[in-house]
Structure formats: structure tokens, C-alpha cells
Design a protein around this motif. Structure first.
Motif, short mmCIF file in Angstrom:
data_model
loop_
_atom_site.label_atom_id
_atom_site.label_comp_id
_atom_site.label_asym_id
_atom_site.label_seq_id
_atom_site.Cartn_x
_atom_site.Cartn_y
_atom_site.Cartn_z
N ASP A 123 1.47 -1.78 -1.04
CA ASP A 123 1.78 -0.61 -0.21
C ASP A 123 3.08 0.04 -0.65
O ASP A 123 3.16 1.27 -0.75
N ALA A 124 4.12 -0.76 -0.93
CA ALA A 124 5.40 -0.22 -1.38
C ALA A 124 5.24 0.50 -2.71
O ALA A 124 5.79 1.59 -2.92
N GLU B 234 -0.19 -7.53 -0.25
CA GLU B 234 -0.54 -6.23 0.33
C GLU B 234 0.71 -5.40 0.58
O GLU B 234 0.72 -4.19 0.34
N ASP B 235 1.78 -6.02 1.08
CA ASP B 235 3.03 -5.29 1.33
C ASP B 235 3.61 -4.72 0.04
O ASP B 235 4.11 -3.60 0.00
N GLU B 236 3.56 -5.51 -1.04
CA GLU B 236 4.06 -5.05 -2.33
C GLU B 236 3.22 -3.90 -2.87
O GLU B 236 3.76 -2.91 -3.38
N ASP C 187 2.41 1.86 -3.93
CA ASP C 187 1.64 3.08 -3.71
C ASP C 187 2.50 4.18 -3.10
O ASP C 187 2.41 5.35 -3.51
N ASP C 188 3.34 3.81 -2.13
CA ASP C 188 4.23 4.80 -1.50
C ASP C 188 5.19 5.38 -2.53
O ASP C 188 5.42 6.58 -2.57
#
Length: 106
Positions: free
Chosen positions: A62-63, A58-60, A65-66
């Protein structure tokens, strides 16, 4: 989304499906790029460390997508140059990649 790990370290993420991600990350061209790109002065890949392609965390995601949202804002001025026919696969490095020296571009 899928992440490429090299020797247990997450190095890159793509929005490709699993088959496309494996094909991309395992391609000779991409592997050559990994040997030529550096992070903190060291090659991203030494040519022999094992690769793993796994579902992105999920963190990857999110990064990714940002970064894509920032990239879209940056590219708004270039839209007229894009024919819009291709919906490409995007790849983002999860490590800081050193800037290439521009020597030899004389």
C-alpha cells in the motif's frame, strides 16, 4: 512485490519479480548505495548485517502504491522527455533516507 530486510528491519521494496528483486538487492552497486545512504545519520547497511528478501506485506505494498501514484502525478510534466520504451523496476525505501550533502559539487 518484494521487500529487502537488513538485520530484521524492512528497508526497501520493489515491484520486481523475486529473481529480479534478489538480483537488484544483492548487486554490488545497490549494496554500495546502502552503505553510503543514511537514515537518522546512520548508514542503511553496515556492510555486514544479513540481508533477507521476502514477499512484501500488504502495508508495504500500500505504501509503495501510494508513493508511485504521487510520483506519477509529479512526473506528468516530464512525460514528453520519456520515450516510454522501458518499463523499469521501481524501488522505494521504507525508511527515511537523509538528504545528501551537496558539498563538492562546485
Amino acid at each position: 512485490m518484494f521487500t529487502l530486510e537488513i538485520a530484521g528491519k524492512a528497508v526497501a521494496i520493489t515491484n520486481a519479480d523475486e529473481e529480479q528483486a534478489r538480483e537488484l538487492f544483492m548487486s554490488e552497486d545497490f549494496r554500495e548505495d546502502l552503505k553510503s545512504f543514511t537514515s537518522e545519520g546512520k548508514p542503511l547497511w553496515d556492510g555486514s548485517s544479513p540481508f533477507t528478501v521476502r514477499p512484501a506485506s500488504e502495508d508495504e505494498i500500500d505504501a509503495f502504491d501510494d508513493a508511485m501514484a504521487e510520483d506519477e502525478e509529479w512526473d506528468e510534466e516530464e512525460v514528453e522527455d520519456d520515450d516510454g520504451d522501458e518499463e523499469g523496476i521501481d524501488v522505494m525505501f521504507l525508511v527515511d533516507v537523509d538528504e545528501a550533502d551537496d558539498q563538492g559539487d562546485a
